[in-house]
Motif scaffolding. Structure first.
Motif, short mmCIF file in Angstrom:
data_model
loop_
_atom_site.label_atom_id
_atom_site.label_comp_id
_atom_site.label_asym_id
_atom_site.label_seq_id
_atom_site.Cartn_x
_atom_site.Cartn_y
_atom_site.Cartn_z
N MET A 1 0.70 -1.31 -0.05
CA MET A 1 0.05 -0.19 -0.14
C MET A 1 0.98 1.42 0.27
O MET A 1 1.94 1.19 0.79
N ILE A 2 0.39 2.32 -0.70
CA ILE A 2 1.22 3.47 -0.80
C ILE A 2 0.88 4.30 0.46
O ILE A 2 -0.29 4.71 0.57
N GLU A 3 1.77 4.63 1.26
CA GLU A 3 1.78 5.26 2.33
C GLU A 3 1.58 6.86 2.18
O GLU A 3 1.01 7.51 3.00
N LYS A 4 2.47 7.27 1.25
CA LYS A 4 2.62 8.78 1.10
C LYS A 4 2.34 9.11 -0.34
O LYS A 4 2.70 8.29 -1.13
N PHE A 5 1.66 10.47 -0.42
CA PHE A 5 1.73 11.14 -1.89
C PHE A 5 2.62 11.07 -2.65
O PHE A 5 2.73 10.70 -3.94
N ASN A 6 3.73 11.41 -2.05
CA ASN A 6 5.23 11.35 -2.78
C ASN A 6 5.57 10.17 -3.29
O ASN A 6 6.31 9.97 -4.48
N ASP A 7 5.41 9.19 -2.48
CA ASP A 7 5.55 7.80 -3.20
C ASP A 7 4.88 7.57 -4.34
O ASP A 7 5.44 7.14 -5.39
N LEU A 8 3.61 7.90 -4.31
CA LEU A 8 2.79 7.63 -5.82
C LEU A 8 3.43 8.48 -6.81
O LEU A 8 3.47 8.13 -7.94
N LEU A 9 3.65 9.86 -6.54
CA LEU A 9 4.53 10.60 -7.57
C LEU A 9 5.66 9.81 -8.34
O LEU A 9 5.81 9.81 -9.41
N GLU A 10 6.40 9.48 -7.49
CA GLU A 10 7.63 8.88 -7.53
C GLU A 10 7.39 7.56 -8.53
O GLU A 10 8.18 7.17 -9.50
N GLN A 11 6.70 6.66 -7.98
CA GLN A 11 6.21 5.44 -8.81
C GLN A 11 5.72 5.87 -10.33
O GLN A 11 6.05 5.25 -11.32
N ALA A 12 4.87 7.06 -10.47
CA ALA A 12 4.29 7.37 -11.74
C ALA A 12 5.46 7.69 -12.41
O ALA A 12 5.18 7.53 -13.75
N ALA A 81 -3.87 5.89 -12.01
CA ALA A 81 -2.93 6.33 -13.08
C ALA A 81 -3.36 5.74 -14.52
O ALA A 81 -3.96 4.51 -14.49
N LEU A 82 -3.32 6.50 -15.27
CA LEU A 82 -3.28 5.98 -16.81
C LEU A 82 -2.22 6.05 -17.70
O LEU A 82 -1.48 7.04 -17.89
N SER A 83 -1.66 5.06 -18.09
CA SER A 83 -0.39 4.85 -19.07
C SER A 83 -0.63 5.25 -20.54
O SER A 83 -1.91 4.97 -21.12
N GLY A 84 0.28 5.88 -20.80
CA GLY A 84 0.31 6.15 -22.31
C GLY A 84 1.38 5.21 -22.87
O GLY A 84 1.44 3.97 -22.56
N GLU A 85 1.92 5.70 -23.94
CA GLU A 85 2.85 4.89 -24.87
C GLU A 85 4.17 5.52 -24.91
O GLU A 85 4.45 6.55 -25.40
N GLY A 86 5.00 4.88 -24.34
CA GLY A 86 6.36 5.23 -24.23
C GLY A 86 6.62 6.75 -23.55
O GLY A 86 5.92 6.95 -22.54
N ALA A 87 7.12 7.71 -24.16
CA ALA A 87 7.24 8.87 -23.63
C ALA A 87 5.89 10.00 -23.82
O ALA A 87 5.84 10.96 -23.23
N LYS A 88 5.05 9.38 -24.53
CA LYS A 88 3.90 10.01 -24.84
C LYS A 88 2.62 9.82 -23.64
O LYS A 88 2.08 8.51 -23.74
N ASP A 105 -18.13 4.55 -10.40
CA ASP A 105 -17.44 3.48 -9.49
C ASP A 105 -18.05 3.82 -8.06
O ASP A 105 -18.59 3.17 -7.19
N LEU A 106 -17.77 5.09 -7.63
CA LEU A 106 -17.95 5.89 -6.42
C LEU A 106 -19.46 5.77 -6.18
O LEU A 106 -20.03 5.20 -5.07
N SER A 107 -20.16 6.35 -7.32
CA SER A 107 -21.57 6.56 -6.95
C SER A 107 -22.41 5.20 -6.92
O SER A 107 -23.35 5.13 -6.11
N SER A 108 -21.86 4.30 -7.42
CA SER A 108 -22.54 2.99 -7.50
C SER A 108 -22.23 1.93 -6.41
O SER A 108 -22.65 0.95 -6.50
N ARG A 114 -9.00 -0.64 -6.42
CA ARG A 114 -8.03 -0.27 -7.41
C ARG A 114 -7.62 1.21 -7.25
O ARG A 114 -6.63 1.59 -8.02
N TYR A 115 -8.04 2.18 -6.39
CA TYR A 115 -7.88 3.46 -6.44
C TYR A 115 -6.77 3.77 -4.88
O TYR A 115 -7.15 2.97 -3.94
N VAL A 116 -5.92 4.47 -5.09
CA VAL A 116 -5.17 4.93 -4.14
C VAL A 116 -5.94 5.97 -3.37
O VAL A 116 -6.58 7.03 -4.30
N ILE A 117 -6.25 6.21 -1.96
CA ILE A 117 -7.29 7.13 -1.57
C ILE A 117 -6.53 7.73 -0.52
O ILE A 117 -5.84 7.12 0.59
N PHE A 118 -6.68 9.11 -0.18
CA PHE A 118 -5.92 9.63 0.87
C PHE A 118 -6.99 10.79 1.24
O PHE A 118 -7.97 11.25 0.59
N ASP A 119 -7.11 11.22 2.82
CA ASP A 119 -8.04 11.90 3.19
C ASP A 119 -7.15 13.49 3.13
O ASP A 119 -6.11 13.67 2.61
#
Length: 130
Positions: A1-12, A81-88, A105-108, A114-119
């Motif tokens: 589980m991702i514990e910090k927002f910066n971890d998410l940014l780094e992984q992306a 996160a949504l993946s592109g193709e290569g550098a695009k 998904d949230l409404s229903s 599948r989502y990372v959630i932070f307060d």
């Protein structure tokens, strides 16, 4: 589980394919407290969505401040996160159906694992369907 927002940014930023991050800000309505002290029961409603490249985000604090400039009626942010193709990276237009899916998904009451959630305080949140 991702514990910090910066971890998410780094992984992306470390992915082989360029990423676009999808954010769904949601408001909670706690209907009653559960018996366990850390558990709460209630509903979540979508408030607003945005997509950004990882490089466009300095920190969670900056993202939250930008969101608050639009509305302060949010308690949590769901992230995918949504993946592109290569550098695009995917475009905003390509991200739109995925943002709509997040809101649906949230409404229903779909599985949100599948989502990372932070307060608002950047605490990671785990949501279980009732």
């Amino acid at each position: 589980m991702i514990e910090k927002f910066n971890d998410l940014l780094e992984q992306a930023q470390q992915q082989t394919d360029a990423q676009r991050l999808l954010f769904l800000f949601a408001a909670s309505d706690v209907v009653k407290k559960a018996k366990k002290r850390d558990e709460k029961k209630g509903t979540l409603s979508p408030v607003m969505c945005v997509d950004k490249l990882p490089a466009e985000i300095d920190s969670f604090k900056a993202l939250a401040s930008e969101a608050d400039g639009i509305t302060q009626d949010w308690d949590m942010v769901l992230i995918a996160a949504l993946s592109g193709e290569g550098a695009k990276a995917p475009t905003t237009e390509e991200a739109e159906p995925f943002l709509n899916k997040m809101a649906n998904d949230l409404s229903s009451g779909q599985d949100l694992s599948r989502y990372v959630i932070f307060d608002r305080k950047e605490n990671p949140i785990v949501i279980q369907a009732a």
